[in-house]
Write an enzyme that holds these catalytic residues in place. Structure first.
Site, PDB file in Angstrom:
ATOM      1  N   TYR A  37       0.848  -1.187   0.000  1.00  0.00           N
ATOM      2  CA  TYR A  37       0.000   0.000   0.000  1.00  0.00           C
ATOM      3  C   TYR A  37       0.883   1.237   0.000  1.00  0.00           C
ATOM      4  O   TYR A  37       1.499   1.592   0.991  1.00  0.00           O
ATOM      5  CB  TYR A  37      -0.926   0.029   1.214  1.00  0.00           C
ATOM      6  CG  TYR A  37      -1.893  -1.131   1.311  1.00  0.00           C
ATOM      7  CD1 TYR A  37      -2.199  -1.922   0.208  1.00  0.00           C
ATOM      8  CD2 TYR A  37      -2.517  -1.439   2.517  1.00  0.00           C
ATOM      9  CE1 TYR A  37      -3.071  -2.984   0.294  1.00  0.00           C
ATOM     10  CE2 TYR A  37      -3.407  -2.495   2.620  1.00  0.00           C
ATOM     11  CZ  TYR A  37      -3.682  -3.266   1.510  1.00  0.00           C
ATOM     12  OH  TYR A  37      -4.554  -4.314   1.617  1.00  0.00           O
ATOM     13  N   HIS A 104       0.211 -12.013   1.306  1.00  0.00           N
ATOM     14  CA  HIS A 104      -0.818 -11.224   0.619  1.00  0.00           C
ATOM     15  C   HIS A 104      -1.374 -11.968  -0.596  1.00  0.00           C
ATOM     16  O   HIS A 104      -2.573 -11.897  -0.890  1.00  0.00           O
ATOM     17  CB  HIS A 104      -0.207  -9.889   0.189  1.00  0.00           C
ATOM     18  CG  HIS A 104      -1.202  -8.802   0.005  1.00  0.00           C
ATOM     19  ND1 HIS A 104      -0.865  -7.467   0.055  1.00  0.00           N
ATOM     20  CD2 HIS A 104      -2.530  -8.822  -0.227  1.00  0.00           C
ATOM     21  CE1 HIS A 104      -1.941  -6.729  -0.161  1.00  0.00           C
ATOM     22  NE2 HIS A 104      -2.963  -7.526  -0.332  1.00  0.00           N
ATOM     23  N   PRO A 184     -15.825  -5.426   1.748  1.00  0.00           N
ATOM     24  CA  PRO A 184     -17.173  -5.893   2.084  1.00  0.00           C
ATOM     25  C   PRO A 184     -18.290  -4.978   1.588  1.00  0.00           C
ATOM     26  O   PRO A 184     -19.450  -5.374   1.582  1.00  0.00           O
ATOM     27  CB  PRO A 184     -17.147  -5.935   3.619  1.00  0.00           C
ATOM     28  CG  PRO A 184     -16.159  -4.874   4.002  1.00  0.00           C
ATOM     29  CD  PRO A 184     -15.090  -4.942   2.938  1.00  0.00           C
ATOM     30  N   GLY A 186     -18.277  -3.780  -1.500  1.00  0.00           N
ATOM     31  CA  GLY A 186     -18.188  -3.810  -2.958  1.00  0.00           C
ATOM     32  C   GLY A 186     -17.310  -2.729  -3.531  1.00  0.00           C
ATOM     33  O   GLY A 186     -17.637  -2.135  -4.555  1.00  0.00           O
ATOM     34  N   ARG A 187     -16.181  -2.450  -2.849  1.00  0.00           N
ATOM     35  CA  ARG A 187     -15.227  -1.403  -3.265  1.00  0.00           C
ATOM     36  C   ARG A 187     -15.890  -0.032  -3.367  1.00  0.00           C
ATOM     37  O   ARG A 187     -15.557   0.783  -4.207  1.00  0.00           O
ATOM     38  CB  ARG A 187     -14.556  -1.779  -4.585  1.00  0.00           C
ATOM     39  CG  ARG A 187     -13.783  -3.087  -4.485  1.00  0.00           C
ATOM     40  CD  ARG A 187     -12.981  -3.379  -5.727  1.00  0.00           C
ATOM     41  NE  ARG A 187     -12.292  -4.661  -5.611  1.00  0.00           N
ATOM     42  CZ  ARG A 187     -11.118  -4.853  -5.004  1.00  0.00           C
ATOM     43  NH1 ARG A 187     -10.503  -3.823  -4.475  1.00  0.00           N
ATOM     44  NH2 ARG A 187     -10.573  -6.047  -4.936  1.00  0.00           N
ATOM     45  N   GLY A 188     -16.867   0.174  -2.481  1.00  0.00           N
ATOM     46  CA  GLY A 188     -17.551   1.461  -2.416  1.00  0.00           C
ATOM     47  C   GLY A 188     -18.845   1.526  -3.203  1.00  0.00           C
ATOM     48  O   GLY A 188     -19.638   2.446  -3.020  1.00  0.00           O
ATOM     49  N   PHE A 189     -19.071   0.538  -4.060  1.00  0.00           N
ATOM     50  CA  PHE A 189     -20.240   0.592  -4.937  1.00  0.00           C
ATOM     51  C   PHE A 189     -21.542   0.503  -4.155  1.00  0.00           C
ATOM     52  O   PHE A 189     -22.538   1.120  -4.503  1.00  0.00           O
ATOM     53  CB  PHE A 189     -20.170  -0.533  -5.970  1.00  0.00           C
ATOM     54  CG  PHE A 189     -21.235  -0.451  -7.026  1.00  0.00           C
ATOM     55  CD1 PHE A 189     -21.211   0.560  -7.973  1.00  0.00           C
ATOM     56  CD2 PHE A 189     -22.266  -1.384  -7.079  1.00  0.00           C
ATOM     57  CE1 PHE A 189     -22.203   0.645  -8.949  1.00  0.00           C
ATOM     58  CE2 PHE A 189     -23.248  -1.305  -8.055  1.00  0.00           C
ATOM     59  CZ  PHE A 189     -23.225  -0.295  -8.992  1.00  0.00           C
ATOM     60  N   ALA A 192     -22.409   4.119  -2.742  1.00  0.00           N
ATOM     61  CA  ALA A 192     -22.781   5.257  -3.600  1.00  0.00           C
ATOM     62  C   ALA A 192     -23.351   4.865  -4.948  1.00  0.00           C
ATOM     63  O   ALA A 192     -23.861   5.719  -5.671  1.00  0.00           O
ATOM     64  CB  ALA A 192     -21.562   6.153  -3.812  1.00  0.00           C
TER      65      ALA A 192
END
Length: 318
Positions: A37, A104, A184, A186-189, A192
């Site tokens: 990261y 990872h 968890p 959905g990558r922000g979906f 928003a």
């Protein structure tokens, strides 16, 4: 991750440290980072944030194994790399011991027993407390666990990413291994919907994800719309509903929703108070079943658990 990379440019360090402090003071006890990261900068950030006595209040997880060579991702699990990566992470984090240290991704050129053997040595030396794997299949998990007990397996798990439920979840529960779902929401979906693309930075890697390509997004937006309708009925946000669904999977499940905004963090905490009946769980799952969602869950499916088999130990030559 999103504080330092991948989801647009790095966020202001001072703001992120304040957010981490707020999370800890709210009761969060588990922070998840990785050497990739940034790369590296997120570990420095965590190290700075935990100064002044906060280190003892949290469990810190980091990861190794993904490196970049000439702009291409390379996965490594050979003993020398495992050790060098751990020691470098300890320095960046400014810690004597990493509470939970994950591979990872799985190096499919190296028997998992070899990678685990070095991790076991790091535990014995006090540099690592617990060991985990990320994106590993059931066979790899069993083989690894036989060398040294695994504490956690980190996998993508959300309403529309459920490929781990048939094999991975059962083997983890059989062996007593905790499950840490990443992405968890959905990558922000699920927070928003398609609006998340309106102000998205050019270098946000979600733009390349299969489910967000125009031909798939046009279809997948219906998942968000149905989620939003149920959220209205439940008196919560869509993101809280999606996160509550993960929380209801069991006490051995510890999701790691990431955020860079205080308001979103508060929403995530609020998801703990959302209660779901078995009927509501089933209804949610019907919105995003495998035959409904279009597009792979990851842009690097070749490095996910379905392709994580490693050679037998007998083939290894040090």
């Amino acid at each position: 991750m999103s504080m330092s990379s991948n989801y647009g440019p790095p966020k202001p360090e001072e703001d992120m440290i304040k957010l981490i402090h707020h999370a800890i003071n709210t009761g969060v006890t588990f922070l998840d980072t990785s050497d990739v990261y940034g790369p590296h900068t997120n570990e420095f950030l965590i190290g700075k944030a935990l100064k002044g006595g906060l280190r003892e209040r949290v469990q810190v997880a980091s990861k190794f194994g993904i490196s970049s060579q000439d702009g291409k991702m390379q996965v490594r699990g050979d003993p020398a790399y495992v050790r060098a990566a751990c020691e470098a992470s300890l320095k960046r984090l400014d810690m004597d011991c990493i509470d939970l240290y994950y591979a990872h991704r799985i190096d499919t050129r190296v028997p998992i027993e070899v990678t685990m053997g070095e991790l076991k040595k790091l535990v014995e030396e006090g540099k690592v407390k617990y060991v985990g794997l990320s994106e590993a299949n059931a066979s790899t998990i069993r083989r690894a666990h036989a060398v040294h007990p695994l504490t956690a397996v980190q996998m993508e798990w959300s309403l529309w990413s459920r490929d781990l439920e048939e094999e991975i979840v059962p083997v983890c529960r059989e062996l007593g291994i905790g499950i840490v779902p990443y992405s968890p929401i959905g990558r922000g979906f699920f927070a928003a919907g398609p609006k998340m693309f309106e102000n998205m930075a050019q270098n946000d890697f979600r733009k390349g994800m299969p489910r967000f390509q125009p031909e798939n997004l046009e279809h997948n937006v219906h998942v968000y719309e149905q989620l939003s309708k149920m959220a209205s009925r439940k008196g919560c946000t869509p993101a809280q509903l999606a996160l509550a669904w993960i929380h209801h999977q069991g006490d051995d499940v510890s999701p790691i929703p990431g955020t860079t905004k205080l308001e979103n963090f508060k929403q995530n905490i609020g998801a703990l108070s959302v209660k779901l009946t078995p009927e509501e769980m089933s209804e949610l799952e019907s919105y995003a079943s495998a035959d409904v969602v279009k597009g792979d869950r990851h842009m690097y499916m070749g490095s996910t658990w379905i392709h994580s088999d490693t050679p037998p130990l007998s083939s290894w030559k040090a």
